[in-house]
Design a protein around this motif. Sequence first.
Motif, mmCIF file in Angstrom:
data_model
loop_
_atom_site.group_PDB
_atom_site.id
_atom_site.type_symbol
_atom_site.label_atom_id
_atom_site.label_comp_id
_atom_site.label_asym_id
_atom_site.label_seq_id
_atom_site.Cartn_x
_atom_site.Cartn_y
_atom_site.Cartn_z
ATOM 1 N N VAL A 138 0.846 -1.185 0.000
ATOM 2 C CA VAL A 138 0.000 0.000 0.000
ATOM 3 C C VAL A 138 0.885 1.240 0.000
ATOM 4 O O VAL A 138 1.962 1.253 0.604
ATOM 5 C CB VAL A 138 -0.939 -0.009 1.230
ATOM 6 C CG1 VAL A 138 -0.144 -0.011 2.520
ATOM 7 C CG2 VAL A 138 -1.932 1.127 1.184
ATOM 8 N N THR A 139 0.431 2.268 -0.721
ATOM 9 C CA THR A 139 1.205 3.510 -0.777
ATOM 10 C C THR A 139 0.743 4.455 0.324
ATOM 11 O O THR A 139 -0.325 4.278 0.919
ATOM 12 C CB THR A 139 1.032 4.204 -2.128
ATOM 13 O OG1 THR A 139 -0.330 4.648 -2.259
ATOM 14 C CG2 THR A 139 1.385 3.271 -3.271
ATOM 15 N N ARG A 172 3.617 0.418 -10.105
ATOM 16 C CA ARG A 172 3.716 0.687 -11.540
ATOM 17 C C ARG A 172 2.581 1.612 -11.977
ATOM 18 O O ARG A 172 1.709 1.258 -12.776
ATOM 19 C CB ARG A 172 3.650 -0.620 -12.316
ATOM 20 C CG ARG A 172 4.857 -1.523 -12.077
ATOM 21 C CD ARG A 172 4.699 -2.843 -12.778
ATOM 22 N NE ARG A 172 5.826 -3.749 -12.491
ATOM 23 C CZ ARG A 172 5.841 -5.034 -12.865
ATOM 24 N NH1 ARG A 172 4.815 -5.556 -13.531
ATOM 25 N NH2 ARG A 172 6.878 -5.785 -12.556
ATOM 26 N N THR A 173 2.607 2.807 -11.413
ATOM 27 C CA THR A 173 1.636 3.836 -11.751
ATOM 28 C C THR A 173 2.395 5.150 -11.889
ATOM 29 O O THR A 173 3.569 5.236 -11.507
ATOM 30 C CB THR A 173 0.564 3.979 -10.647
ATOM 31 O OG1 THR A 173 1.221 4.260 -9.405
ATOM 32 C CG2 THR A 173 -0.258 2.711 -10.515
ATOM 33 N N PRO A 174 1.761 6.185 -12.455
ATOM 34 C CA PRO A 174 2.463 7.474 -12.597
ATOM 35 C C PRO A 174 3.047 7.944 -11.255
ATOM 36 O O PRO A 174 2.386 7.899 -10.218
ATOM 37 C CB PRO A 174 1.353 8.408 -13.095
ATOM 38 C CG PRO A 174 0.425 7.501 -13.842
ATOM 39 C CD PRO A 174 0.422 6.205 -13.066
ATOM 40 N N THR A 179 5.675 1.581 -2.044
ATOM 41 C CA THR A 179 4.678 0.784 -1.335
ATOM 42 C C THR A 179 5.279 0.255 -0.035
ATOM 43 O O THR A 179 6.495 0.090 0.100
ATOM 44 C CB THR A 179 4.209 -0.409 -2.190
ATOM 45 O OG1 THR A 179 5.340 -1.226 -2.519
ATOM 46 C CG2 THR A 179 3.533 0.057 -3.463
ATOM 47 N N TYR A 180 4.399 -0.012 0.924
ATOM 48 C CA TYR A 180 4.834 -0.473 2.243
ATOM 49 C C TYR A 180 4.152 -1.782 2.603
ATOM 50 O O TYR A 180 3.037 -2.087 2.164
ATOM 51 C CB TYR A 180 4.514 0.582 3.308
ATOM 52 C CG TYR A 180 5.138 1.911 3.011
ATOM 53 C CD1 TYR A 180 6.481 2.139 3.264
ATOM 54 C CD2 TYR A 180 4.383 2.940 2.447
ATOM 55 C CE1 TYR A 180 7.066 3.366 2.971
ATOM 56 C CE2 TYR A 180 4.955 4.167 2.157
ATOM 57 C CZ TYR A 180 6.297 4.369 2.413
ATOM 58 O OH TYR A 180 6.866 5.574 2.112
ATOM 59 N N GLY A 181 4.841 -2.557 3.426
ATOM 60 C CA GLY A 181 4.289 -3.815 3.901
ATOM 61 C C GLY A 181 4.835 -4.128 5.285
ATOM 62 O O GLY A 181 5.666 -3.396 5.825
ATOM 63 N N THR A 182 4.376 -5.221 5.857
ATOM 64 C CA THR A 182 4.825 -5.620 7.188
ATOM 65 C C THR A 182 6.089 -6.471 7.089
ATOM 66 O O THR A 182 6.509 -6.868 5.999
ATOM 67 C CB THR A 182 3.727 -6.403 7.920
ATOM 68 O OG1 THR A 182 3.316 -7.514 7.099
ATOM 69 C CG2 THR A 182 2.532 -5.516 8.201
ATOM 70 N N GLU A 230 0.470 -4.223 -9.363
ATOM 71 C CA GLU A 230 1.817 -4.767 -9.483
ATOM 72 C C GLU A 230 2.846 -3.720 -9.100
ATOM 73 O O GLU A 230 2.645 -2.527 -9.297
ATOM 74 C CB GLU A 230 2.053 -5.249 -10.916
ATOM 75 C CG GLU A 230 1.214 -6.466 -11.291
ATOM 76 C CD GLU A 230 1.584 -6.990 -12.665
ATOM 77 O OE1 GLU A 230 2.454 -6.372 -13.314
ATOM 78 O OE2 GLU A 230 1.010 -8.004 -13.083
ATOM 79 N N GLU A 231 3.957 -4.196 -8.564
ATOM 80 C CA GLU A 231 5.008 -3.290 -8.140
ATOM 81 C C GLU A 231 6.352 -3.834 -8.579
ATOM 82 O O GLU A 231 6.510 -5.038 -8.822
ATOM 83 C CB GLU A 231 4.979 -3.125 -6.614
ATOM 84 C CG GLU A 231 5.163 -4.455 -5.887
ATOM 85 C CD GLU A 231 5.091 -4.299 -4.381
ATOM 86 O OE1 GLU A 231 5.045 -3.165 -3.893
ATOM 87 O OE2 GLU A 231 5.086 -5.339 -3.691
#
Length: 256
Positions: A138-139, A172-174, A179-182, A230-231
């Motif tokens: 999540v951003t 993969r967006t403008p 993104t962050y995660g645990t 996707e990232e």
Amino acid sequence: MTDTPDPITEAIAKLRARAEHQGATETGSDEAGPRLAVDAERQRLRRLEALLFAASEPLDVETLQSRLPAETDIEALLATLAGEYENRGVRLSEVGGRWRFETAPDLAGLLAEIREEPRRLSDAALETLAIIAYHQPVTRAEIEEIRGVAVSKGTLDLLFELRWIRPRGRRRTPGRPVTYGTTEAFLDYFGLASIGDLPGVSDLKAAGLLDSRLPPGFSIPDPARPGGEEEDPLDPEADGHLFHVDYLDGDEGEEN
């Protein structure tokens, strides 16, 4: 002709005998005198030791003097007591003109106690952590959209310091936002084998953590299937700064 004792001679003899007996007694008293003085000094030393041992705070000379006989030489007794405890587990020390017993410095390590103090998270930090856990990857913009309030630098910094979240990649967006995660530390702390073991909606309702009548459109992602587009993985060289606590730009206000 029998000589009759002269009354005067007899009286002198009795006086002489009495004087000799009194002299012998006085000689004995001279020998006992120093011994009595030593015993009295030792008793005062014991009383001084008891006062200092039982005190909840350091005691000054005036306070000690008031508890002992007026003729007591407090300074001399303190010096004697300090000498007796010089090589023992505790020692007598002076702190700001007051006296107390304390642990010998070389034994302080024996009494060290290591305790892990729980760090209470603010509501903002708990909400942010929950959003990252359920919505990862999540951003930051997505976190703010879900919460309805800006995410402060301090909130994310705290979660990074606890090692419960980490930068994962770039969406993969403008703008290619991070993104962050645990982390594994997050799983270990909360006793989870995997992120899929996070409680779902039904579990949260059963635990009384969610109202049984939720507002329309409310949903919690399935923790077993993290969402997000996707990232790409982070570049160690270009994105290395993201792994420091002070990674955000700008000074945003703290949340309540």
